[in-house]
Write a protein that holds these residues in place. Structure first.
Motif, PDB file in Angstrom:
ATOM      1  N   SER A 100      -7.690   3.554  -4.325  1.00 45.33           N
ATOM      2  CA  SER A 100      -8.801   3.802  -3.425  1.00 45.33           C
ATOM      3  C   SER A 100      -8.750   5.264  -3.000  1.00 45.33           C
ATOM      4  O   SER A 100      -7.723   5.741  -2.523  1.00 45.33           O
ATOM      5  N   VAL A 101      -9.860   5.975  -3.179  1.00 46.00           N
ATOM      6  CA  VAL A 101      -9.949   7.381  -2.791  1.00 46.00           C
ATOM      7  C   VAL A 101     -10.762   7.466  -1.506  1.00 46.00           C
ATOM      8  O   VAL A 101     -11.839   6.873  -1.401  1.00 46.00           O
ATOM      9  N   SER A 102     -10.227   8.178  -0.532  1.00 49.40           N
ATOM     10  CA  SER A 102     -10.924   8.334   0.737  1.00 49.40           C
ATOM     11  C   SER A 102     -12.236   9.087   0.525  1.00 49.40           C
ATOM     12  O   SER A 102     -12.247  10.159  -0.085  1.00 49.40           O
ATOM     13  N   PRO A 103     -13.351   8.566   1.050  1.00 46.96           N
ATOM     14  CA  PRO A 103     -14.625   9.270   0.924  1.00 46.96           C
ATOM     15  C   PRO A 103     -14.587  10.645   1.602  1.00 46.96           C
ATOM     16  O   PRO A 103     -15.274  11.565   1.189  1.00 46.96           O
ATOM     17  N   ARG A 104     -13.769  10.789   2.629  1.00 45.59           N
ATOM     18  CA  ARG A 104     -13.665  12.076   3.323  1.00 45.59           C
ATOM     19  C   ARG A 104     -12.856  13.092   2.533  1.00 45.59           C
ATOM     20  O   ARG A 104     -12.910  14.278   2.806  1.00 45.59           O
ATOM     21  N   VAL A 129       0.845  -1.187   0.000  1.00 50.67           N
ATOM     22  CA  VAL A 129       0.000   0.000   0.000  1.00 50.67           C
ATOM     23  C   VAL A 129       0.881   1.237   0.000  1.00 50.67           C
ATOM     24  O   VAL A 129       1.805   1.346   0.807  1.00 50.67           O
ATOM     25  N   ILE A 130       0.602   2.167  -0.897  1.00 47.06           N
ATOM     26  CA  ILE A 130       1.265   3.463  -0.925  1.00 47.06           C
ATOM     27  C   ILE A 130       0.163   4.495  -0.723  1.00 47.06           C
ATOM     28  O   ILE A 130      -0.740   4.620  -1.546  1.00 47.06           O
ATOM     29  N   GLU A 131       0.253   5.183   0.400  1.00 50.30           N
ATOM     30  CA  GLU A 131      -0.795   6.115   0.800  1.00 50.30           C
ATOM     31  C   GLU A 131      -0.296   7.554   0.665  1.00 50.30           C
ATOM     32  O   GLU A 131       0.846   7.853   1.002  1.00 50.30           O
ATOM     33  N   PHE A 132      -1.168   8.421   0.199  1.00 51.09           N
ATOM     34  CA  PHE A 132      -0.841   9.831  -0.009  1.00 51.09           C
ATOM     35  C   PHE A 132      -1.740  10.674   0.880  1.00 51.09           C
ATOM     36  O   PHE A 132      -2.967  10.546   0.824  1.00 51.09           O
ATOM     37  N   SER A 133      -1.124  11.523   1.694  1.00 55.21           N
ATOM     38  CA  SER A 133      -1.908  12.414   2.548  1.00 55.21           C
ATOM     39  C   SER A 133      -1.317  13.811   2.523  1.00 55.21           C
ATOM     40  O   SER A 133      -0.125  13.998   2.310  1.00 55.21           O
ATOM     41  N   ASP A 134      -2.195  14.775   2.732  1.00 54.16           N
ATOM     42  CA  ASP A 134      -1.807  16.180   2.755  1.00 54.16           C
ATOM     43  C   ASP A 134      -1.907  16.656   4.195  1.00 54.16           C
ATOM     44  O   ASP A 134      -3.018  16.797   4.714  1.00 54.16           O
ATOM     45  N   PRO A 135      -0.774  16.879   4.877  1.00 53.21           N
ATOM     46  CA  PRO A 135      -0.823  17.302   6.275  1.00 53.21           C
ATOM     47  C   PRO A 135      -1.649  18.572   6.493  1.00 53.21           C
ATOM     48  O   PRO A 135      -2.166  18.791   7.575  1.00 53.21           O
ATOM     49  N   THR A 152      -4.548  19.149   5.356  1.00 49.22           N
ATOM     50  CA  THR A 152      -5.963  18.798   5.506  1.00 49.22           C
ATOM     51  C   THR A 152      -6.231  18.021   6.780  1.00 49.22           C
ATOM     52  O   THR A 152      -7.371  17.759   7.113  1.00 49.22           O
ATOM     53  N   GLY A 153      -5.198  17.620   7.471  1.00 54.92           N
ATOM     54  CA  GLY A 153      -5.327  16.859   8.717  1.00 54.92           C
ATOM     55  C   GLY A 153      -4.127  15.956   8.863  1.00 54.92           C
ATOM     56  O   GLY A 153      -3.611  15.449   7.867  1.00 54.92           O
ATOM     57  N   PRO A 154      -3.682  15.743  10.087  1.00 55.23           N
ATOM     58  CA  PRO A 154      -2.441  14.993  10.287  1.00 55.23           C
ATOM     59  C   PRO A 154      -2.486  13.541   9.815  1.00 55.23           C
ATOM     60  O   PRO A 154      -1.478  12.986   9.444  1.00 55.23           O
ATOM     61  N   HIS A 155      -3.657  12.949   9.805  1.00 51.13           N
ATOM     62  CA  HIS A 155      -3.757  11.531   9.422  1.00 51.13           C
ATOM     63  C   HIS A 155      -4.848  11.306   8.387  1.00 51.13           C
ATOM     64  O   HIS A 155      -5.445  10.240   8.325  1.00 51.13           O
ATOM     65  N   GLU A 156      -5.101  12.316   7.572  1.00 45.25           N
ATOM     66  CA  GLU A 156      -6.146  12.224   6.556  1.00 45.25           C
ATOM     67  C   GLU A 156      -5.550  11.759   5.232  1.00 45.25           C
ATOM     68  O   GLU A 156      -4.824  12.497   4.587  1.00 45.25           O
ATOM     69  N   SER A 157      -5.867  10.554   4.841  1.00 49.26           N
ATOM     70  CA  SER A 157      -5.405  10.031   3.563  1.00 49.26           C
ATOM     71  C   SER A 157      -6.286  10.562   2.445  1.00 49.26           C
ATOM     72  O   SER A 157      -7.500  10.613   2.570  1.00 49.26           O
ATOM     73  N   LEU A 158      -5.660  10.989   1.353  1.00 46.51           N
ATOM     74  CA  LEU A 158      -6.409  11.407   0.179  1.00 46.51           C
ATOM     75  C   LEU A 158      -6.716  10.207  -0.698  1.00 46.51           C
ATOM     76  O   LEU A 158      -7.836  10.008  -1.145  1.00 46.51           O
ATOM     77  N   LEU A 159      -5.683   9.426  -0.946  1.00 40.92           N
ATOM     78  CA  LEU A 159      -5.873   8.221  -1.742  1.00 40.92           C
ATOM     79  C   LEU A 159      -4.763   7.234  -1.447  1.00 40.92           C
ATOM     80  O   LEU A 159      -3.735   7.584  -0.876  1.00 40.92           O
ATOM     81  N   ALA A 160      -5.019   6.003  -1.821  1.00 37.86           N
ATOM     82  CA  ALA A 160      -4.030   4.948  -1.644  1.00 37.86           C
ATOM     83  C   ALA A 160      -3.991   4.103  -2.914  1.00 37.86           C
ATOM     84  O   ALA A 160      -5.022   3.848  -3.532  1.00 37.86           O
ATOM     85  N   VAL A 161      -2.802   3.691  -3.289  1.00 41.81           N
ATOM     86  CA  VAL A 161      -2.616   2.753  -4.390  1.00 41.81           C
ATOM     87  C   VAL A 161      -2.177   1.454  -3.734  1.00 41.81           C
ATOM     88  O   VAL A 161      -1.240   1.444  -2.925  1.00 41.81           O
TER      89      VAL A 161
END
Length: 80
Positions: free
Chosen positions: A54-58, A24-30, A32-41
């Motif tokens: 997979s795109v986070s519904p949030r 899993v490679i997860e991409f998050s933008d700090p 938008t939140g410290p542990h908020e994932s935008l999407l994962a491959v």
């Protein structure tokens, strides 16, 4: 921790293997939140053609340009 720049945003990239053998490679933008994932491959197969996104519904709508950028990074990391 690994970070890459997308435009003017510093994106946190998390690379992990879970206990089921899935990568899993997860991409998050700090910003938008410290542990908020935008999407994962993720990929449980042996070939890049088995990978899925997979795109986070949030996260709401994710720009196509960001998704393309993230997929290119994930592909490079998974094929290394």
């Amino acid at each position: 921790m690994r970070y890459e720049m997308f435009k003017d945003r510093r994106i946190h990239i998390i690379d992990l293997d879970d206990v089921n053998g899935e990568r899993v490679i997860e991409f998050s933008d700090p910003a938008t939140g410290p542990h908020e994932s935008l999407l994962a491959v993720y990929n449980s197969g042996e070939h890049w053609s088995d990978a899925k996104v997979s795109v986070s519904p949030r996260a709401g709508d994710v720009p196509a340009e960001f998704m393309e950028w993230a997929i290119q990074i994930a592909r490079r990391m998974m094929q290394a």
